[in-house]
Design a protein around this motif. Structure first.
Motif, PDB file in Angstrom:
ATOM      1  N   ARG A  11       0.832  -1.358   0.155  1.00 15.92           N
ATOM      2  CA  ARG A  11      -0.179  -0.224   0.138  1.00 15.92           C
ATOM      3  C   ARG A  11       0.803   1.520  -0.016  1.00 15.92           C
ATOM      4  NH1 ARG A  11      -2.850   2.178   4.402  1.00 15.92           N
ATOM      5  NH2 ARG A  11      -1.664   1.053   5.764  1.00 15.92           N
ATOM      6  N   PHE A  12       0.994   2.251  -1.152  1.00 15.72           N
ATOM      7  CA  PHE A  12       1.581   3.510  -1.033  1.00 15.72           C
ATOM      8  C   PHE A  12       0.471   3.768  -0.813  1.00 15.72           C
ATOM      9  CE2 PHE A  12       3.141  -0.079  -3.877  1.00 15.72           C
ATOM     10  CZ  PHE A  12       4.696   0.533  -4.010  1.00 15.72           C
ATOM     11  N   PHE A  13       1.145   5.440   0.649  1.00 17.54           N
ATOM     12  CA  PHE A  13       0.205   6.040   1.115  1.00 17.54           C
ATOM     13  C   PHE A  13       0.770   7.245   1.672  1.00 17.54           C
ATOM     14  CE2 PHE A  13       1.332   3.615   4.097  1.00 17.54           C
ATOM     15  CZ  PHE A  13       1.238   4.044   5.574  1.00 17.54           C
ATOM     16  N   PHE A  14       0.126   8.208   1.827  1.00 16.41           N
ATOM     17  CA  PHE A  14       0.855   9.414   2.694  1.00 16.41           C
ATOM     18  C   PHE A  14       0.152   9.429   4.002  1.00 16.41           C
ATOM     19  CE2 PHE A  14      -1.395  12.805   0.527  1.00 16.41           C
ATOM     20  CZ  PHE A  14      -1.600  12.819  -0.155  1.00 16.41           C
ATOM     21  N   TYR A  15       0.378  10.196   4.956  1.00 15.74           N
ATOM     22  CA  TYR A  15      -0.711  10.963   6.294  1.00 15.74           C
ATOM     23  C   TYR A  15      -0.995  12.098   5.732  1.00 15.74           C
ATOM     24  CZ  TYR A  15       2.001   6.738   8.513  1.00 15.74           C
ATOM     25  OH  TYR A  15       2.404   5.737   8.859  1.00 15.74           O
ATOM     26  N   SER A  16      -2.035  11.959   6.813  1.00 12.43           N
ATOM     27  CA  SER A  16      -2.952  13.559   6.127  1.00 12.43           C
ATOM     28  C   SER A  16      -2.328  14.897   6.883  1.00 12.43           C
ATOM     29  CB  SER A  16      -4.182  13.837   7.345  1.00 12.43           C
ATOM     30  OG  SER A  16      -5.278  12.323   6.105  1.00 12.43           O
ATOM     31  N   ASN A  17      -1.845  14.268   8.291  1.00 17.12           N
ATOM     32  CA  ASN A  17      -1.124  15.731   8.721  1.00 17.12           C
ATOM     33  C   ASN A  17       0.532  14.932   8.293  1.00 17.12           C
ATOM     34  OD1 ASN A  17       0.373  17.434  10.849  1.00 17.12           O
ATOM     35  ND2 ASN A  17      -0.405  16.146  12.644  1.00 17.12           N
ATOM     36  N   GLU A  18       1.463  15.425   7.509  1.00 12.34           N
ATOM     37  CA  GLU A  18       2.868  15.084   7.170  1.00 12.34           C
ATOM     38  C   GLU A  18       3.383  16.133   8.183  1.00 12.34           C
ATOM     39  OE1 GLU A  18       4.368  12.902   5.975  1.00 12.34           O
ATOM     40  OE2 GLU A  18       2.824  11.586   4.804  1.00 12.34           O
ATOM     41  N   GLY A  19       3.163  16.851   8.891  1.00 14.15           N
ATOM     42  CA  GLY A  19       4.569  17.946   9.795  1.00 14.15           C
ATOM     43  C   GLY A  19       3.716  19.642   9.171  1.00 14.15           C
ATOM     44  N   ASN A  20       4.435  20.414  10.044  1.00 17.34           N
ATOM     45  CA  ASN A  20       3.794  21.602  10.275  1.00 17.34           C
ATOM     46  C   ASN A  20       5.383  22.777  10.406  1.00 17.34           C
ATOM     47  OD1 ASN A  20       3.454  24.427  10.231  1.00 17.34           O
ATOM     48  ND2 ASN A  20       2.193  24.134  11.922  1.00 17.34           N
ATOM     49  N   PRO A  21       6.398  22.418   9.466  1.00 21.28           N
ATOM     50  CA  PRO A  21       5.758  23.060   8.048  1.00 21.28           C
ATOM     51  C   PRO A  21       5.768  21.252   6.719  1.00 21.28           C
ATOM     52  CG  PRO A  21       8.030  23.555   8.397  1.00 21.28           C
ATOM     53  CD  PRO A  21       7.538  23.262   9.724  1.00 21.28           C
ATOM     54  N   ARG A  22       4.986  21.217   5.985  1.00 22.47           N
ATOM     55  CA  ARG A  22       4.696  19.828   5.442  1.00 22.47           C
ATOM     56  C   ARG A  22       6.137  19.682   5.177  1.00 22.47           C
ATOM     57  NH1 ARG A  22       0.776  21.490   2.365  1.00 22.47           N
ATOM     58  NH2 ARG A  22      -0.624  21.188   3.508  1.00 22.47           N
ATOM     59  N   GLU A  23       6.496  18.376   5.131  1.00 24.54           N
ATOM     60  CA  GLU A  23       8.018  17.909   4.722  1.00 24.54           C
ATOM     61  C   GLU A  23       7.706  17.752   3.187  1.00 24.54           C
ATOM     62  OE1 GLU A  23       7.861  13.735   6.768  1.00 24.54           O
ATOM     63  OE2 GLU A  23       9.784  14.974   7.330  1.00 24.54           O
ATOM     64  N   SER A  24       8.619  17.460   2.313  1.00 24.01           N
ATOM     65  CA  SER A  24       8.440  17.688   1.307  1.00 24.01           C
ATOM     66  C   SER A  24       8.290  16.398   0.461  1.00 24.01           C
ATOM     67  CB  SER A  24      10.532  17.676   0.175  1.00 24.01           C
ATOM     68  OG  SER A  24      11.448  18.411   0.927  1.00 24.01           O
ATOM     69  N   LEU A  25       7.852  16.093  -0.914  1.00 25.40           N
ATOM     70  CA  LEU A  25       7.132  15.166  -0.997  1.00 25.40           C
ATOM     71  C   LEU A  25       7.491  14.198  -1.192  1.00 25.40           C
ATOM     72  CD1 LEU A  25       4.520  14.177  -3.615  1.00 25.40           C
ATOM     73  CD2 LEU A  25       6.483  14.346  -4.988  1.00 25.40           C
ATOM     74  N   HIS A  26       7.024  12.749  -0.345  1.00 26.74           N
ATOM     75  CA  HIS A  26       6.795  11.546  -0.102  1.00 26.74           C
ATOM     76  C   HIS A  26       6.170  10.851   0.009  1.00 26.74           C
ATOM     77  CE1 HIS A  26       5.880  13.291   3.973  1.00 26.74           C
ATOM     78  NE2 HIS A  26       5.979  12.245   3.992  1.00 26.74           N
ATOM     79  N   ILE A  27       6.312   9.484   0.410  1.00 29.71           N
ATOM     80  CA  ILE A  27       5.668   8.436  -0.318  1.00 29.71           C
ATOM     81  C   ILE A  27       5.571   7.073   0.594  1.00 29.71           C
ATOM     82  CG2 ILE A  27       6.472   6.796  -1.520  1.00 29.71           C
ATOM     83  CD1 ILE A  27       2.824   7.895  -1.259  1.00 29.71           C
ATOM     84  N   HIS A  28       4.792   6.385   1.670  1.00 27.93           N
ATOM     85  CA  HIS A  28       4.536   5.901   2.512  1.00 27.93           C
ATOM     86  C   HIS A  28       4.862   4.667   1.783  1.00 27.93           C
ATOM     87  CE1 HIS A  28       5.665   8.857   6.172  1.00 27.93           C
ATOM     88  NE2 HIS A  28       5.354   8.830   5.411  1.00 27.93           N
ATOM     89  N   VAL A  29       5.132   3.326   2.433  1.00 25.52           N
ATOM     90  CA  VAL A  29       4.910   1.778   1.519  1.00 25.52           C
ATOM     91  C   VAL A  29       4.846   1.046   2.443  1.00 25.52           C
ATOM     92  CG1 VAL A  29       5.520   0.254   0.665  1.00 25.52           C
ATOM     93  CG2 VAL A  29       5.743   2.733  -0.792  1.00 25.52           C
ATOM     94  N   GLN A  30       3.557   0.533   2.491  1.00 26.91           N
ATOM     95  CA  GLN A  30       3.647  -0.969   4.199  1.00 26.91           C
ATOM     96  C   GLN A  30       2.598  -2.138   3.191  1.00 26.91           C
ATOM     97  OE1 GLN A  30       0.637   0.625   6.432  1.00 26.91           O
ATOM     98  NE2 GLN A  30       1.896   1.101   8.042  1.00 26.91           N
ATOM     99  N   GLY A  31       4.036  -3.129   3.774  1.00 24.94           N
ATOM    100  CA  GLY A  31       2.909  -4.325   3.131  1.00 24.94           C
ATOM    101  C   GLY A  31       4.303  -5.912   4.001  1.00 24.94           C
ATOM    102  N   ASP A  32       3.608  -6.731   4.247  1.00 25.27           N
ATOM    103  CA  ASP A  32       4.005  -7.579   4.888  1.00 25.27           C
ATOM    104  C   ASP A  32       4.565  -7.863   5.974  1.00 25.27           C
ATOM    105  OD1 ASP A  32       3.355  -9.198   2.718  1.00 25.27           O
ATOM    106  OD2 ASP A  32       5.802  -9.411   1.431  1.00 25.27           O
ATOM    107  N   GLY A  33       4.063  -6.571   6.669  1.00 26.06           N
ATOM    108  CA  GLY A  33       5.005  -6.202   8.180  1.00 26.06           C
ATOM    109  C   GLY A  33       5.496  -5.021   8.656  1.00 26.06           C
ATOM    110  N   ALA A  34       5.911  -4.780   7.133  1.00 20.27           N
ATOM    111  CA  ALA A  34       6.967  -3.773   7.138  1.00 20.27           C
ATOM    112  C   ALA A  34       6.642  -1.939   6.652  1.00 20.27           C
ATOM    113  CB  ALA A  34       8.229  -4.098   6.633  1.00 20.27           C
TER     114      ALA A  34
END
Length: 79
Positions: A11-34
């Motif tokens: 699953r490729f996603f981002f969090y709704s609250n990505e910091g203040n100020p917001r961090e640069s463009l990035h993506i989180h990945v989850q799968g297989d417990g990692a």
């Protein structure tokens, strides 16, 4: 937590609250417990917990091919 897309069992996603100020463009990945976080432009691993090197290379390649979609979704969500 907006999901941008899924690839295989990841699953490729981002969090709704990505910091203040917001961090640069990035993506989180989850799968297989990692989980991992990648910067998108250029694609670069920020951190990983549980993925092996081969999987991280695969995930980076997927992010590279989907970078435009990730950026559009990020901009639409945070605009």
């Amino acid at each position: 937590m907006p999901v941008v897309f899924r690839h295989r069992n990841f699953r490729f996603f981002f969090y709704s609250n990505e910091g203040n100020p917001r961090e640069s463009l990035h993506i989180h990945v989850q799968g297989d417990g990692a989980e991992a976080k990648f910067w998108v432009r250029p694609v670069c691993l920020a951190h990983s917990d549980g993925f092996d090197a081969r999987t991280l290379r695969e995930l980076a390649a997927v992010i590279e091919t989907k970078a435009d979609q990730i950026e559009r979704t990020w901009n639409d969500y945070f605009a």
